[in-house]
Write a protein that holds these residues in place. Structure first.
Motif, PDB file in Angstrom:
ATOM      1  N   ALA A 196      14.172   1.195  -4.576  1.00 42.30           N
ATOM      2  CA  ALA A 196      14.833   0.400  -3.536  1.00 42.30           C
ATOM      3  C   ALA A 196      14.602   1.008  -2.153  1.00 42.30           C
ATOM      4  CB  ALA A 196      16.328   0.301  -3.825  1.00 42.30           C
ATOM      5  N   VAL A 197      14.733   2.330  -2.052  1.00 39.55           N
ATOM      6  CA  VAL A 197      14.523   3.004  -0.768  1.00 39.55           C
ATOM      7  C   VAL A 197      13.066   2.887  -0.331  1.00 39.55           C
ATOM      8  CG1 VAL A 197      14.531   5.242   0.406  1.00 39.55           C
ATOM      9  CG2 VAL A 197      16.440   4.610  -1.081  1.00 39.55           C
ATOM     10  N   ALA A 198      12.147   3.125  -1.274  1.00 38.33           N
ATOM     11  CA  ALA A 198      10.719   3.060  -0.950  1.00 38.33           C
ATOM     12  C   ALA A 198      10.307   1.665  -0.513  1.00 38.33           C
ATOM     13  CB  ALA A 198       9.893   3.492  -2.159  1.00 38.33           C
ATOM     14  N   SER A 199      10.792   0.649  -1.221  1.00 46.57           N
ATOM     15  CA  SER A 199      10.412  -0.721  -0.868  1.00 46.57           C
ATOM     16  C   SER A 199      11.056  -1.151   0.450  1.00 46.57           C
ATOM     17  CB  SER A 199      10.791  -1.686  -1.997  1.00 46.57           C
ATOM     18  OG  SER A 199      12.150  -1.573  -2.347  1.00 46.57           O
ATOM     19  N   ALA A 200      12.259  -0.635   0.740  1.00 44.90           N
ATOM     20  CA  ALA A 200      12.907  -0.946   2.012  1.00 44.90           C
ATOM     21  C   ALA A 200      12.126  -0.347   3.178  1.00 44.90           C
ATOM     22  CB  ALA A 200      14.338  -0.421   2.013  1.00 44.90           C
ATOM     23  N   ALA A 208      13.185  -7.835   6.114  1.00 49.12           N
ATOM     24  CA  ALA A 208      12.213  -7.224   5.205  1.00 49.12           C
ATOM     25  C   ALA A 208      12.841  -6.133   4.358  1.00 49.12           C
ATOM     26  CB  ALA A 208      11.045  -6.650   6.006  1.00 49.12           C
ATOM     27  N   VAL A 209      13.743  -5.351   4.944  1.00 51.71           N
ATOM     28  CA  VAL A 209      14.427  -4.294   4.182  1.00 51.71           C
ATOM     29  C   VAL A 209      15.178  -4.900   3.005  1.00 51.71           C
ATOM     30  CG1 VAL A 209      16.352  -2.662   4.257  1.00 51.71           C
ATOM     31  CG2 VAL A 209      14.619  -2.611   6.042  1.00 51.71           C
ATOM     32  N   VAL A 210      15.934  -5.959   3.277  1.00 48.20           N
ATOM     33  CA  VAL A 210      16.712  -6.615   2.224  1.00 48.20           C
ATOM     34  C   VAL A 210      15.795  -7.283   1.203  1.00 48.20           C
ATOM     35  CG1 VAL A 210      18.386  -8.438   1.726  1.00 48.20           C
ATOM     36  CG2 VAL A 210      18.681  -6.983   3.742  1.00 48.20           C
ATOM     37  N   GLY A 211      14.839  -8.070   1.694  1.00 46.39           N
ATOM     38  CA  GLY A 211      13.972  -8.827   0.795  1.00 46.39           C
ATOM     39  C   GLY A 211      13.043  -7.949  -0.010  1.00 46.39           C
ATOM     40  N   SER A 212      12.435  -6.964   0.620  1.00 42.05           N
ATOM     41  CA  SER A 212      11.490  -6.101  -0.079  1.00 42.05           C
ATOM     42  C   SER A 212      12.191  -5.244  -1.121  1.00 42.05           C
ATOM     43  CB  SER A 212      10.749  -5.211   0.931  1.00 42.05           C
ATOM     44  OG  SER A 212       9.707  -4.502   0.304  1.00 42.05           O
ATOM     45  N   SER A 213      13.374  -4.732  -0.776  1.00 45.09           N
ATOM     46  CA  SER A 213      14.139  -3.928  -1.738  1.00 45.09           C
ATOM     47  C   SER A 213      14.468  -4.752  -2.977  1.00 45.09           C
ATOM     48  CB  SER A 213      15.438  -3.424  -1.110  1.00 45.09           C
ATOM     49  OG  SER A 213      15.184  -2.560  -0.048  1.00 45.09           O
ATOM     50  N   ALA A 214      14.948  -5.973  -2.755  1.00 41.87           N
ATOM     51  CA  ALA A 214      15.329  -6.833  -3.876  1.00 41.87           C
ATOM     52  C   ALA A 214      14.118  -7.216  -4.719  1.00 41.87           C
ATOM     53  CB  ALA A 214      16.024  -8.086  -3.361  1.00 41.87           C
ATOM     54  N   GLY A 248       0.816  -1.212   0.000  1.00 41.07           N
ATOM     55  CA  GLY A 248       0.000   0.000   0.000  1.00 41.07           C
ATOM     56  C   GLY A 248       0.845   1.255   0.000  1.00 41.07           C
ATOM     57  N   LEU A 249       1.853   1.298   0.863  1.00 39.73           N
ATOM     58  CA  LEU A 249       2.741   2.463   0.925  1.00 39.73           C
ATOM     59  C   LEU A 249       3.541   2.616  -0.359  1.00 39.73           C
ATOM     60  CD1 LEU A 249       3.929   4.794   2.527  1.00 39.73           C
ATOM     61  CD2 LEU A 249       5.513   3.192   3.622  1.00 39.73           C
ATOM     62  N   TYR A 250       4.029   1.483  -0.877  1.00 38.74           N
ATOM     63  CA  TYR A 250       4.793   1.531  -2.135  1.00 38.74           C
ATOM     64  C   TYR A 250       3.924   2.046  -3.276  1.00 38.74           C
ATOM     65  CZ  TYR A 250       7.926   0.001  -5.883  1.00 38.74           C
ATOM     66  OH  TYR A 250       8.754  -0.038  -6.981  1.00 38.74           O
ATOM     67  N   GLN A 251       2.681   1.562  -3.354  1.00 39.66           N
ATOM     68  CA  GLN A 251       1.776   2.006  -4.428  1.00 39.66           C
ATOM     69  C   GLN A 251       1.424   3.480  -4.287  1.00 39.66           C
ATOM     70  OE1 GLN A 251       1.048   0.790  -7.123  1.00 39.66           O
ATOM     71  NE2 GLN A 251      -0.865   1.668  -7.860  1.00 39.66           N
ATOM     72  N   TRP A 252       1.259   3.940  -3.056  1.00 36.98           N
ATOM     73  CA  TRP A 252       0.958   5.358  -2.831  1.00 36.98           C
ATOM     74  C   TRP A 252       2.121   6.232  -3.305  1.00 36.98           C
ATOM     75  CZ3 TRP A 252       3.345   8.963   0.466  1.00 36.98           C
ATOM     76  CH2 TRP A 252       2.690  10.192   0.560  1.00 36.98           C
ATOM     77  N   LEU A 253       3.353   5.818  -2.997  1.00 37.13           N
ATOM     78  CA  LEU A 253       4.533   6.553  -3.445  1.00 37.13           C
ATOM     79  C   LEU A 253       4.653   6.522  -4.973  1.00 37.13           C
ATOM     80  CD1 LEU A 253       7.075   5.329  -0.739  1.00 37.13           C
ATOM     81  CD2 LEU A 253       6.189   7.658  -0.996  1.00 37.13           C
ATOM     82  N   HIS A 254       4.292   5.363  -5.560  1.00 37.00           N
ATOM     83  CA  HIS A 254       4.343   5.243  -7.023  1.00 37.00           C
ATOM     84  C   HIS A 254       3.322   6.191  -7.665  1.00 37.00           C
ATOM     85  CE1 HIS A 254       4.959   3.334 -10.921  1.00 37.00           C
ATOM     86  NE2 HIS A 254       3.639   3.283 -11.055  1.00 37.00           N
ATOM     87  N   LYS A 255       2.114   6.196  -7.154  1.00 36.83           N
ATOM     88  CA  LYS A 255       1.070   7.079  -7.701  1.00 36.83           C
ATOM     89  C   LYS A 255       1.428   8.549  -7.532  1.00 36.83           C
ATOM     90  CE  LYS A 255      -3.143   4.312  -7.269  1.00 36.83           C
ATOM     91  NZ  LYS A 255      -4.442   4.194  -6.556  1.00 36.83           N
ATOM     92  N   SER A 256       2.167   8.841  -6.463  1.00 40.45           N
ATOM     93  CA  SER A 256       2.553  10.237  -6.202  1.00 40.45           C
ATOM     94  C   SER A 256       3.717  10.692  -7.066  1.00 40.45           C
ATOM     95  CB  SER A 256       2.913  10.395  -4.709  1.00 40.45           C
ATOM     96  OG  SER A 256       1.822  10.032  -3.894  1.00 40.45           O
ATOM     97  N   GLY A 257       4.286   9.766  -7.837  1.00 37.04           N
ATOM     98  CA  GLY A 257       5.350  10.119  -8.768  1.00 37.04           C
ATOM     99  C   GLY A 257       6.741  10.128  -8.180  1.00 37.04           C
TER     100      GLY A 257
END
Length: 303
Positions: free
Chosen positions: A106-110, A176-182, A82-91
């Motif tokens: 990478a930063v956003a997903s982490a 999660a930081v490592v896995g989500s970023s990757a 949800g947070l990643y998609q919100w950041l994506h929609k916000s450009g």
């Protein structure tokens, strides 16, 4: 709505991936702090592990911890996706052409992954301990003897309070930081590459599936050592103060595993982990894309 979509996608995917999570957990705990050849081998590989668990515990043994796993994945991915998609929609994650910028992704997903891991940590703790519980003949790791998810949560809370429920949260957040970023970064970049071809542009489900499977490779390779450490910290016995008996923390756990089990010890259960992550990640991200598209169509129709 973005947060609900991410959670629903992950909950659906976890039904299919949970048996591999059970296999992965058992294989990661097998031979804990013992050198190769100096411990019983109940689970030789993924197929053998599945057969042994089904034989000793029935088919239900392959779905141990499913309840907390579904809720955990729902909670974690509501925040993460949800947070990643919100950041994506916000450009924030794309350039002027709408293509993913790797370091931003990478930063956003982490960050989103760490937030989800923190929220879901108590359920991850319970899920791990339930999945480790086995028939005495094939038991590995500490056996906590929980009667179920509710019993586990209440037992831990009564003994150690809220702090006890979040024991090991630092390890799972790092994982999660490592896995989500990757995963999310490789998924987004791969989708950009695939969408340059007409076939994949017209078949977005196929595009999402291929991109998520490739993303699962990167996720597994980078995350596996941190995943194993997280499993060990969650499942270790604790003293009356709630302090771990085997490991004092992340660094101590890494050192002890490396010195007693060697480098390969960090990759115990890696095949099962990929077989868990690949279908879970694939189904989760495919469901996510489908639900996002339905969400867009709904709002287009409504407004």
């Amino acid at each position: 709505m973005d947060f609900a979509v991410g959670g629903a996608a992950a909950m659906g995917a976890s039904i299919f991936s949970n048996p591999f999570d059970v296999l992965k957990t058992r294989m990661q705990l097998q031979g804990e702090l013992k050198a190769r050849g100096h411990h019983p081998v109940h689970y030789r590989n993924v197929v053998h592990a599945a057969w042994v668990i089904a034989r000793e515990e029935g088919l239900g043994g392959l779905q141990k911890g499913l309840g907390p796993a579904m809720i955990m994945h729902g909670v974690r991915n509501s925040a993460r996706l949800g947070l990643y998609q919100w950041l994506h929609k916000s450009g924030y994650l794309t350039d002027e052409e709408g293509k993913t910028v790797l370091h931003r992704s990478a930063v956003a997903s982490a960050v989103s992954g760490a937030a989800g891991a923190f929220l879901g940590s108590p359920l991850f703790l319970v899920k791990t301990q339930l999945q480790s519980q086995a028939a005495e003949s094939v038991a590995v790791g500490t056996q906590h003897g929980h009667k179920g998810a509710i019993d586990a949560l209440m037992s831990i809370y009564r003994k150690f309070g809220v702090v006890g429920l979040w024991r090991g949260v630092d390890a799972t957040m790092l994982r999660a930081v490592v896995g989500s970023s990757a995963q999310l970064s490789s998924f987004a970049k791969m989708k950009d590459s695939l969408n340059e071809y007409e076939f994949f542009r017209k078949n977005q489900v196929v595009s999402s599936l291929v991109a998520s499977i490739i993303g699962g490779v990167f996720q597994t390779l980078f995350m596996q050592p941190f995943d194993l450490v997280s499993t060990r910290l969650y499942n270790q016995p604790v003293d009356k103060y709630g302090k771990g008996v085997l490991y004092n923390g992340i660094i101590d756990c890494f050192i002890k595993i490396g010195s007693s089990e060697g480098f390969t010890g960090f990759y115990k259960g890696v095949t099962a982990n990929y077989m868990r992550l690949a279908p879970h990640g694939a189904l989760c991200l495919v469901f996510w894309d489908i639900l996002k598209n339905l969400q867009v169509k709904y709002y287009d129709r409504a407004y």
